[in-house]
Scaffold this active site. Structure first.
Site, PDB file in Angstrom:
ATOM      1  N   HIS A 163     -12.173  11.403   3.775  1.00 18.18           N
ATOM      2  CA  HIS A 163     -12.461  11.694   5.173  1.00 18.18           C
ATOM      3  C   HIS A 163     -12.635  13.200   5.347  1.00 18.18           C
ATOM      4  O   HIS A 163     -12.355  13.992   4.442  1.00 18.18           O
ATOM      5  CB  HIS A 163     -11.328  11.171   6.065  1.00 18.18           C
ATOM      6  CG  HIS A 163     -11.393   9.698   6.276  1.00 18.18           C
ATOM      7  ND1 HIS A 163     -10.584   8.808   5.599  1.00 18.18           N
ATOM      8  CD2 HIS A 163     -12.184   8.941   7.067  1.00 18.18           C
ATOM      9  CE1 HIS A 163     -10.876   7.582   5.977  1.00 18.18           C
ATOM     10  NE2 HIS A 163     -11.846   7.627   6.869  1.00 18.18           N
ATOM     11  N   GLY A 186       1.001   4.124   3.717  1.00 20.60           N
ATOM     12  CA  GLY A 186       2.142   3.433   3.125  1.00 20.60           C
ATOM     13  C   GLY A 186       3.194   4.408   2.613  1.00 20.60           C
ATOM     14  O   GLY A 186       4.407   4.193   2.802  1.00 20.60           O
ATOM     15  N   ASP A 242     -23.699  12.015  11.129  1.00 24.45           N
ATOM     16  CA  ASP A 242     -22.649  12.434  12.062  1.00 24.45           C
ATOM     17  C   ASP A 242     -21.645  11.311  12.301  1.00 24.45           C
ATOM     18  O   ASP A 242     -20.505  11.549  12.659  1.00 24.45           O
ATOM     19  CB  ASP A 242     -23.270  12.794  13.427  1.00 24.45           C
ATOM     20  CG  ASP A 242     -23.562  14.285  13.547  1.00 24.45           C
ATOM     21  OD1 ASP A 242     -23.050  15.062  12.704  1.00 24.45           O
ATOM     22  OD2 ASP A 242     -24.294  14.663  14.472  1.00 24.45           O
ATOM     23  N   LEU A 273      -1.920   7.075   1.807  1.00 28.75           N
ATOM     24  CA  LEU A 273      -1.558   8.028   2.862  1.00 28.75           C
ATOM     25  C   LEU A 273      -0.580   7.404   3.868  1.00 28.75           C
ATOM     26  O   LEU A 273       0.454   7.978   4.193  1.00 28.75           O
ATOM     27  CB  LEU A 273      -2.862   8.460   3.559  1.00 28.75           C
ATOM     28  CG  LEU A 273      -2.802   9.334   4.789  1.00 28.75           C
ATOM     29  CD1 LEU A 273      -2.254  10.700   4.440  1.00 28.75           C
ATOM     30  CD2 LEU A 273      -4.204   9.487   5.403  1.00 28.75           C
ATOM     31  N   ASN A 286      -8.036   8.913  13.338  1.00 30.39           N
ATOM     32  CA  ASN A 286      -8.219   9.535  12.012  1.00 30.39           C
ATOM     33  C   ASN A 286      -6.909  10.174  11.552  1.00 30.39           C
ATOM     34  O   ASN A 286      -6.277  10.903  12.307  1.00 30.39           O
ATOM     35  CB  ASN A 286      -9.299  10.612  12.079  1.00 30.39           C
ATOM     36  CG  ASN A 286     -10.692  10.031  12.257  1.00 30.39           C
ATOM     37  OD1 ASN A 286     -10.852   9.006  12.916  1.00 30.39           O
ATOM     38  ND2 ASN A 286     -11.686  10.655  11.672  1.00 30.39           N
ATOM     39  N   PRO A 312      -4.606   3.121  14.285  1.00 25.11           N
ATOM     40  CA  PRO A 312      -4.480   4.569  14.329  1.00 25.11           C
ATOM     41  C   PRO A 312      -5.832   5.282  14.367  1.00 25.11           C
ATOM     42  O   PRO A 312      -6.830   4.771  13.863  1.00 25.11           O
ATOM     43  CB  PRO A 312      -3.739   4.912  13.037  1.00 25.11           C
ATOM     44  CG  PRO A 312      -3.858   3.738  12.157  1.00 25.11           C
ATOM     45  CD  PRO A 312      -4.230   2.555  12.993  1.00 25.11           C
ATOM     46  N   GLY A 361       0.822  -1.223   0.000  1.00 22.39           N
ATOM     47  CA  GLY A 361       0.000   0.000   0.000  1.00 22.39           C
ATOM     48  C   GLY A 361       0.844   1.256   0.000  1.00 22.39           C
ATOM     49  O   GLY A 361       0.483   2.260   0.614  1.00 22.39           O
ATOM     50  N   HIS A 362       1.980   1.214  -0.728  1.00 25.42           N
ATOM     51  CA  HIS A 362       2.956   2.316  -0.630  1.00 25.42           C
ATOM     52  C   HIS A 362       2.513   3.615  -1.294  1.00 25.42           C
ATOM     53  O   HIS A 362       3.157   4.632  -1.152  1.00 25.42           O
ATOM     54  CB  HIS A 362       4.294   1.869  -1.247  1.00 25.42           C
ATOM     55  CG  HIS A 362       4.230   1.733  -2.739  1.00 25.42           C
ATOM     56  ND1 HIS A 362       3.534   0.707  -3.341  1.00 25.42           N
ATOM     57  CD2 HIS A 362       4.732   2.486  -3.731  1.00 25.42           C
ATOM     58  CE1 HIS A 362       3.628   0.845  -4.658  1.00 25.42           C
ATOM     59  NE2 HIS A 362       4.352   1.918  -4.922  1.00 25.42           N
ATOM     60  N   TYR A 368     -16.132  -2.294   7.299  1.00 22.62           N
ATOM     61  CA  TYR A 368     -14.684  -2.061   7.410  1.00 22.62           C
ATOM     62  C   TYR A 368     -14.179  -2.537   8.775  1.00 22.62           C
ATOM     63  O   TYR A 368     -13.146  -3.210   8.874  1.00 22.62           O
ATOM     64  CB  TYR A 368     -14.412  -0.564   7.213  1.00 22.62           C
ATOM     65  CG  TYR A 368     -12.978  -0.162   7.356  1.00 22.62           C
ATOM     66  CD1 TYR A 368     -12.079  -0.315   6.295  1.00 22.62           C
ATOM     67  CD2 TYR A 368     -12.503   0.384   8.548  1.00 22.62           C
ATOM     68  CE1 TYR A 368     -10.753   0.063   6.434  1.00 22.62           C
ATOM     69  CE2 TYR A 368     -11.179   0.767   8.684  1.00 22.62           C
ATOM     70  CZ  TYR A 368     -10.315   0.607   7.621  1.00 22.62           C
ATOM     71  OH  TYR A 368      -9.005   0.977   7.758  1.00 22.62           O
TER      72      TYR A 368
HETATM   73  P1  GDP Z   1     -15.515   8.943  10.470  1.00 22.97           P
HETATM   74  O1  GDP Z   1     -14.504   9.499  11.427  1.00 22.97           O
HETATM   75  O2  GDP Z   1     -15.376   7.480  10.240  1.00 22.97           O
HETATM   76  O3  GDP Z   1     -16.921   9.311  10.873  1.00 22.97           O
HETATM   77  O4  GDP Z   1     -15.250   9.530   9.015  1.00 22.97           O
HETATM   78  P2  GDP Z   1     -15.185  10.985   8.331  1.00 22.97           P
HETATM   79  O5  GDP Z   1     -13.833  11.549   8.463  1.00 22.97           O
HETATM   80  O6  GDP Z   1     -15.685  10.773   6.937  1.00 22.97           O
HETATM   81  O7  GDP Z   1     -16.247  11.908   9.066  1.00 22.97           O
HETATM   82  C1  GDP Z   1     -15.999  12.478  10.333  1.00 22.97           C
HETATM   83  C2  GDP Z   1     -17.072  13.496  10.659  1.00 22.97           C
HETATM   84  O8  GDP Z   1     -16.912  14.660   9.849  1.00 22.97           O
HETATM   85  C3  GDP Z   1     -18.520  13.020  10.436  1.00 22.97           C
HETATM   86  O9  GDP Z   1     -19.317  13.543  11.482  1.00 22.97           O
HETATM   87  C4  GDP Z   1     -18.875  13.698   9.117  1.00 22.97           C
HETATM   88  O10 GDP Z   1     -20.268  13.895   8.944  1.00 22.97           O
HETATM   89  C5  GDP Z   1     -18.147  15.036   9.289  1.00 22.97           C
HETATM   90  N1  GDP Z   1     -17.941  15.788   8.048  1.00 22.97           N
HETATM   91  C6  GDP Z   1     -18.210  17.107   7.872  1.00 22.97           C
HETATM   92  N2  GDP Z   1     -17.977  17.486   6.612  1.00 22.97           N
HETATM   93  C7  GDP Z   1     -17.523  16.382   5.963  1.00 22.97           C
HETATM   94  C8  GDP Z   1     -17.094  16.163   4.624  1.00 22.97           C
HETATM   95  O11 GDP Z   1     -17.126  17.046   3.762  1.00 22.97           O
HETATM   96  N3  GDP Z   1     -16.655  14.902   4.316  1.00 22.97           N
HETATM   97  C9  GDP Z   1     -16.612  13.909   5.257  1.00 22.97           C
HETATM   98  N4  GDP Z   1     -16.163  12.706   4.888  1.00 22.97           N
HETATM   99  N5  GDP Z   1     -17.048  14.091   6.525  1.00 22.97           N
HETATM  100  C10 GDP Z   1     -17.492  15.315   6.872  1.00 22.97           C
END
Ligand code: GDP
Length: 314
Positions: free
Chosen positions: A180, A17, A273, A15, A166, A164, A11-12, A137
């Site tokens: 994310h 790797g 959320d 992010l 986020n 890890p 997975g090099h 996942y």
């Molecule tokens: P999680 O940590 O597995 O829930 O993954 P995410 O990083 O995708 O989302 C984290 C939080 O950020 C959640 O509450 C999402 O609803 C919020 N969020 C706000 N804006 C965004 C966006 O534009 N993209 C994503 N992916 N999440 C968002």
């Protein structure tokens, strides 16, 4: 692990790797092997076994995975389950067969029960139901942890698992449907600034709390654990994080500051959320001698600079 050891980073290009390869290169490791998914499909057992037989790596960082943000995870649960299970089954089994000295398997803190007490201690695994948006996942990653443990027990391997929090950093995914939150907001806020838009849409209520770790810090922790800590010391698995959390709203405001955007945030509550809080307990990691060093404020500036230099297509 010494500077000549043969090290396979699966997975090099991702992010995680890519950060591990950067870290190893900087530290002077000179025998790193990688394969693109075109050259080696890790979901195919025959290909994986042939690769291990031919290359005989001594150390393996298993950072290859199908990953994505809240929307991708909840839209494609079948792919998340299948791809991740296949990749990890094949690599872990081939590593056992070819007598790899040590393997480090990467998961994520979404393996914890949705309503687990905070901060998340390693012992809370499988004490409650999972968050539905990333259940597929999480199930795959829990299977990976259990597989490493089962192999250590049955075959005497030295396979360790790290979970890890986020992550963010260079080579992140900036696609708004599958990314994310941190890279998504970098892109949305940057585009709002450039296009002189007065608002930016933030998914959900903005109230969930998340912890963010720079990929370079994660890579440093992974290399540290590979060098210094065996499966016996680590136990079932170990959290990797900062132990600090921030609300999604505060994160968005921090990014507005880093990017220089003065518009308003609008919360889109039609989007999920996800889990309300996901803070890791990092005492085990600190006790083993490693602590993060990149502060969020510096880290997001670095991630934004990377986005400006690399991710914006003309
Ligand atoms: P999680 O940590 O597995 O829930 O993954 P995410 O990083 O995708 O989302 C984290 C939080 O950020 C959640 O509450 C999402 O609803 C919020 N969020 C706000 N804006 C965004 C966006 O534009 N993209 C994503 N992916 N999440 C968002």
């Amino acid at each position: 692990m010494d500077k000549q050891s043969k090290i396979y980073v699966a997975g090099h290009r991702g992010l995680v790797g890519s950060a591990i390869v950067r870290n190893l290169n900087t530290a002077g490791y000179s025998n790193i092997i990688t394969r693109t998914s075109k050259g080696l499909d890790l979901r195919k057992q025959v290909e994986v076994e042939a690769f291990f037989e031919e290359e005989q790596p001594e150390y393996v960082f298993l950072a290859a995975a199908k990953v994505g943000g809240i929307l991708a995870n909840s839209t494609y649960p079948g792919q998340f389950l299948y791809d991740n299970l296949m990749i990890q089954m094949n690599v872990i089994e081939a590593a056992r067969q070819s007598e790899v000295k040590k393997l480090l398997f990467l998961g994520s803190t979404c393996i914890y029960p949705k309503m687990a007490p905070q901060p998340l201690k390693e012992e809370y695994l499988l004490t409650g139901g999972l968050e539905s948006t990333n259940e597929a996942y999480a199930i795959a990653k829990i299977a990976g942890i259990k597989m490493c443990n089962a192999y250590n027990k049955e075959y005497g391997t030295n396979f360790i698992s790290v979970m890890p929090t986020n992550l963010y950093g260079p080579n992140d995914n900036f696609d708004l449907q599958s990314s994310h939150v941190l890279p998504a907001l970098i892109r949305k806020i940057h585009e709002a600034k450039v296009n002189k838009k007065s608002t930016v849409s933030v998914w959900g209520s903005g109230r969930p709390l998340r912890e963010f770790l720079h990929a370079d810090d994660l890579a440093d922790a992974c290399v540290y654990l590979m060098k210094h800590c065996d499966a016996e010391q680590i136990g079932e698995f170990i959290n990797i994080g900062t132990g600090k959390e921030i609300s999604i709203e505060q994160l968005a405001l921090l990014l507005c500051e880093a990017i220089g955007y003065e518009g308003k945030l609008v919360f889109d509550i039609s989007k999920p959320d996800g889990t309300p809080r996901k803070l890791t307990d990092v005492s085990k990691l600190h006790n083993l001698g490693w602590k993060h060093s990149i502060k969020l404020k510096e880290g997001v500036q670095d991630a934004y600079n990377w986005y400006l230099d690399n991710a914006i297509k003309p």
